[in-house]
Design a protein around this motif. Sequence first.
Motif, short mmCIF file in Angstrom:
data_model
loop_
_atom_site.label_atom_id
_atom_site.label_comp_id
_atom_site.label_asym_id
_atom_site.label_seq_id
_atom_site.Cartn_x
_atom_site.Cartn_y
_atom_site.Cartn_z
N ASP A 95 -3.04 -14.31 -16.21
CA ASP A 95 -2.77 -15.82 -15.85
C ASP A 95 -1.72 -15.35 -14.53
OD1 ASP A 95 -2.38 -18.34 -15.33
OD2 ASP A 95 -1.05 -19.54 -16.94
N PHE A 96 -2.60 -15.83 -13.59
CA PHE A 96 -1.50 -15.28 -12.22
C PHE A 96 -0.83 -16.60 -11.95
CE2 PHE A 96 -5.39 -11.92 -11.67
CZ PHE A 96 -4.12 -10.41 -11.98
N PRO A 97 -1.31 -17.34 -11.86
CA PRO A 97 -0.10 -18.66 -11.13
C PRO A 97 0.55 -18.74 -12.46
CG PRO A 97 -2.79 -19.27 -11.80
CD PRO A 97 -2.56 -18.36 -12.34
N ALA A 98 0.95 -18.36 -13.20
CA ALA A 98 1.98 -18.28 -14.40
C ALA A 98 3.23 -17.50 -13.90
CB ALA A 98 1.74 -18.24 -15.73
N MET A 99 2.87 -16.27 -12.75
CA MET A 99 3.88 -15.62 -11.97
C MET A 99 5.13 -15.87 -11.23
SD MET A 99 1.50 -11.70 -12.68
CE MET A 99 0.94 -11.74 -13.86
N GLY A 100 3.78 -17.20 -10.95
CA GLY A 100 5.01 -17.29 -9.38
C GLY A 100 4.52 -16.92 -8.21
N LYS A 101 4.66 -15.47 -7.88
CA LYS A 101 5.50 -14.78 -6.38
C LYS A 101 4.48 -13.90 -6.67
CE LYS A 101 7.65 -17.12 -3.17
NZ LYS A 101 9.62 -17.18 -2.58
N VAL A 102 3.22 -12.70 -7.00
CA VAL A 102 2.24 -11.66 -6.71
C VAL A 102 2.85 -10.87 -5.25
CG1 VAL A 102 0.69 -10.87 -7.51
CG2 VAL A 102 1.01 -12.89 -8.39
N CYS A 103 3.14 -9.82 -6.17
CA CYS A 103 2.80 -8.64 -5.29
C CYS A 103 1.88 -7.67 -5.24
CB CYS A 103 3.47 -7.46 -5.00
SG CYS A 103 3.59 -6.33 -2.92
N VAL A 104 0.82 -7.64 -4.85
CA VAL A 104 -0.41 -6.46 -4.98
C VAL A 104 0.05 -5.14 -4.85
CG1 VAL A 104 -2.78 -5.94 -5.38
CG2 VAL A 104 -2.44 -8.67 -5.15
N LEU A 105 -0.66 -4.37 -5.36
CA LEU A 105 0.47 -2.36 -5.28
C LEU A 105 -0.77 -1.40 -5.32
CD1 LEU A 105 3.26 -2.01 -7.67
CD2 LEU A 105 2.77 -2.81 -5.70
N LEU A 106 -1.35 -0.75 -4.30
CA LEU A 106 -2.71 -0.55 -3.54
C LEU A 106 -2.42 0.49 -3.80
CD1 LEU A 106 -4.68 -3.02 -1.86
CD2 LEU A 106 -5.15 -2.48 -4.13
N GLY A 107 -3.03 2.16 -4.09
CA GLY A 107 -2.32 3.26 -4.03
C GLY A 107 -3.15 4.56 -2.77
N ASN A 108 -2.60 5.39 -3.44
CA ASN A 108 -3.78 6.53 -2.36
C ASN A 108 -5.17 6.69 -2.13
OD1 ASN A 108 -4.60 9.81 -1.83
ND2 ASN A 108 -3.07 9.18 -0.07
N VAL A 130 0.95 -1.34 0.34
CA VAL A 130 0.13 0.03 0.29
C VAL A 130 0.54 1.57 0.14
CG1 VAL A 130 -2.36 -1.16 1.01
CG2 VAL A 130 -0.41 -0.36 2.40
N GLU A 131 0.72 2.67 -0.75
CA GLU A 131 1.42 3.25 -1.20
C GLU A 131 0.68 4.43 -0.12
OE1 GLU A 131 3.59 5.62 -4.72
OE2 GLU A 131 1.82 4.93 -4.50
N ASN A 132 1.06 5.16 0.68
CA ASN A 132 0.42 6.29 1.15
C ASN A 132 -1.05 6.38 1.83
OD1 ASN A 132 3.72 7.81 1.04
ND2 ASN A 132 2.83 8.14 -1.25
N LEU A 133 -1.71 6.02 2.39
CA LEU A 133 -3.36 5.63 2.45
C LEU A 133 -2.91 6.86 3.56
CD1 LEU A 133 -3.86 2.05 2.93
CD2 LEU A 133 -3.43 3.68 0.58
N ARG A 134 -4.10 7.33 3.68
CA ARG A 134 -4.56 8.22 4.42
C ARG A 134 -5.60 8.41 5.58
NH1 ARG A 134 -5.28 14.45 2.02
NH2 ARG A 134 -2.85 14.16 2.13
N ASP A 135 -6.15 7.91 4.70
CA ASP A 135 -7.10 6.85 6.63
C ASP A 135 -7.38 5.84 7.26
OD1 ASP A 135 -9.80 6.68 7.96
OD2 ASP A 135 -10.76 6.94 5.72
#
Length: 329
Positions: A231-244, A146-151
């Motif tokens: 195809d997420f399983p083909a990526m191996g490991k995943v980091c989900v990015l969530l913004g402000n 998560v990036e710069n969450l305000r609440d």
Amino acid sequence: MILAPASHNPLPRQLCLSASWRPVAPHAVSSAAVPPAGPPAPAPPADDATALHLRESRSVARRRRAAEAKSARAAAAVDAAHDFDAPRHVAGPVLTASGVAAADMYGTVIPRTPLLDILRQSLKPARLARIESVLATRTASVEVLVENLRDPHNGAAVLRTAEGLGIQTVHAVEAYDPFRYGSGVTKNADQWLSVRRYGHVIDAVEAVRARGMTLVATCLDDDAVPIDEVDFPAMGKVCVLLGNEERGLSQALRDAADVKVFVPMVGFSQSFNISVTAGMFLFHLRSVGMIKGDLADADRALLYERWVVRATKRATSLIRRHGIQYPEY
């Protein structure tokens, strides 16, 4: 001698109402027999019994409200303990990704230690079983950034959602806003997570890539694709990015992402709340088999020790009594 009219009572009204005077029948009286008119008699005093009853009623009401509040707190504590000890919402025995039963982890994939032997004796079997079943389903294949969450409520909701779906590691970029979360919303979910904080986007990206993660940004850029087309399983490991909440992901994180995705919508709204997006995205990853109990044995053993210590109410006194060295104490 003065004669009073037959239709007139010569005594003042306040004297007639006084306990020491009574109205007299109209007849000839002497003016000397009429006492001089004085000030009105004082109003009778307030009923002491009524006032006391009112005070007692208020006191009883206060005690009743305090007792009800205490009972509500006790019931909430019981519910929380029951929720912690209750079995997971899964059918059958809980297994790790390698097929080890949760009940068999201690002494096999989790080494026995003097500290754990001591603390395990003070925990109920149901609580130990809950810790082991949760640990068996924790994943290393999916993480959240998560990036710069305000609440603080949004931050807390993301943590609670991630923990409930089996995520262990959450990264937080605090370049502009510190990552805060309210404990009333997390319901103590944060104490079971590993939260890593960074002051700059570059530091976070380097740390996540070093863990072998594919960066998946949630945004509405032109090159973003629906999540159900990836195809997420083909990526191996995943980091989900969530913004402000207002600005979304920074341009630096969108540029660093390997894939850009969005959750399809059919309404007038342009985007979902960040915690809602996190919940839908993580549930989708779980439904495609990405979230599974695949922690490394060393990480699982470290988490097990930390969780057992935190779940033990008398952990501090037990550790000190037995002269065991533990980093947090």
